[in-house]
Design an enzyme around this catalytic site. Structure first.
Site, PDB file in Angstrom:
ATOM      1  N   TYR A 139     -35.872 -10.750  41.061  1.00  0.00           N
ATOM      2  CA  TYR A 139     -35.866 -10.323  39.655  1.00  0.00           C
ATOM      3  C   TYR A 139     -35.699 -11.519  38.718  1.00  0.00           C
ATOM      4  O   TYR A 139     -35.912 -11.398  37.506  1.00  0.00           O
ATOM      5  CB  TYR A 139     -34.742  -9.335  39.375  1.00  0.00           C
ATOM      6  CG  TYR A 139     -34.801  -8.037  40.136  1.00  0.00           C
ATOM      7  CD1 TYR A 139     -35.894  -7.703  40.936  1.00  0.00           C
ATOM      8  CD2 TYR A 139     -33.740  -7.132  40.072  1.00  0.00           C
ATOM      9  CE1 TYR A 139     -35.922  -6.506  41.638  1.00  0.00           C
ATOM     10  CE2 TYR A 139     -33.770  -5.934  40.762  1.00  0.00           C
ATOM     11  CZ  TYR A 139     -34.855  -5.626  41.546  1.00  0.00           C
ATOM     12  OH  TYR A 139     -34.878  -4.443  42.241  1.00  0.00           O
ATOM     13  N   HIS A 161     -33.778  -7.265  50.916  1.00  0.00           N
ATOM     14  CA  HIS A 161     -34.635  -6.525  49.990  1.00  0.00           C
ATOM     15  C   HIS A 161     -35.658  -5.643  50.710  1.00  0.00           C
ATOM     16  O   HIS A 161     -35.863  -4.489  50.337  1.00  0.00           O
ATOM     17  CB  HIS A 161     -35.339  -7.500  49.044  1.00  0.00           C
ATOM     18  CG  HIS A 161     -35.680  -6.906  47.716  1.00  0.00           C
ATOM     19  ND1 HIS A 161     -35.814  -7.655  46.573  1.00  0.00           N
ATOM     20  CD2 HIS A 161     -35.918  -5.634  47.334  1.00  0.00           C
ATOM     21  CE1 HIS A 161     -36.116  -6.873  45.557  1.00  0.00           C
ATOM     22  NE2 HIS A 161     -36.187  -5.637  45.997  1.00  0.00           N
TER      23      HIS A 161
END
Length: 278
Positions: free
Chosen positions: A50, A108
């Site tokens: 991000y 992730h």
């Protein structure tokens, strides 16, 4: 505002709702995340990919005395699944936040074709033992991936963050996680770019409770013991999303929303069995 907590098998507790921070970057991101903390959010979801761990950390540092109440989360990207690289990446995540530790660190994606997620999990275990992180978990892992991790390391995750929304309710996955004492967080809980919030079934239930369709969907997550992570930059939306714990859906209403699920319900066809992200 007091937010309920859910407990994993090992006693780890997490707030029953969190803030998704994807695309909350830079100074504007710091402001948005800071407002969310002041509004009552205590679970903040971020990731290396991000590129906003710095903004999250700055907002947390600016928040002052609530630091120990916050669960700051980040995620290991697929390009750093090798054990040594994973440890260095976790260290860099901590440095970027400017905090003394990260509270929850996840892998992730499993990236099963690369097949290094067990190495990555061992690195997360080491990072926890070194005090770099407090709790460790997963994101987008399937039951077979989790079973393998536990079989090879003896360490179970406290949480798995997966895609959950009314078009993709994941009931079998929820049953598996509940049986194993693993908490479930839901990403894109309101859908993204689809018509969920305009669906007549959800609109009718929302009208019956005098709340928005977004609040109705989040209340559905809460009723199913899924921790939703809605992203919201505006203070008004942040507060609206928090005000869902008094929305008492009936069992029939929960079932009606769950029945909206469909085989092609994934938002972007990101099946963890084959999808890979680096």
């Amino acid at each position: 505002m007091t937010i309920p907590h859910l407990s994993a098998a090992d006693g780890t507790t997490l707030p029953a709702i969190g803030l998704g921070t994807y695309q909350l970057n830079g100074s504007a991101g710091v402001d948005a995340i800071g407002h969310a903390i002041r509004a009552g959010y205590r679970l903040l979801d971020s990731a290396v990919n991000y590129e906003n761990e710095g903004a999250v950390g700055r907002a947390v540092r600016d928040a002052g005395g609530v630091r120990d109440e916050l669960i700051v989360t980040s995620k290991l990207p697929g390009r750093h699944h090798d054990y040594d690289e994973a440890l260095t990446t976790i260290e860099e995540s901590v440095f970027r936040t400017g905090l003394d530790r990260i509270d929850l660190y996840l892998i992730h994606w499993p990236n099963p074709k690369v097949d290094r997620y067990v190495q990555a999990w061992r690195a997360l275990i080491e990072a926890r033992e070194r005090g770099l992180v407090r709790h460790i978990g997963l994101s987008n892992f399937l039951p077979e991936h989790i079973d393998r991790l536990v079989a090879e390391t003896g360490v179970a995750p406290v949480v798995n963050q997966i895609e959950v929304h009314p078009y993709f309710p994941q009931q079998e996955a929820l049953d598996y996680h509940r049986e194993h004492g693993i908490l479930v967080q839901g990403w894109s809980p309101l859908g993204h770019g689809n018509d969920l919030r305009q669906h007549p079934v959800i609109a009718e239930i929302a009208a019956a409770h005098g709340v928005s369709t977004a609040q109705t969907i989040l209340a559905w997550h809460v009723a199913r013991q899924v921790i939703p992570l809605p992203k919201a930059a505006s203070p008004q939306r942040q507060v609206e999303n928090l005000n869902v714990f008094d929305v008492a859906l009936t069992d029939a209403q929960v079932e009606a929303i769950t029945a909206l699920g469909r085989p092609d319900g994934r938002l972007s066809d990101q099946d963890p069995a084959v999808y890979e992200e680096f």
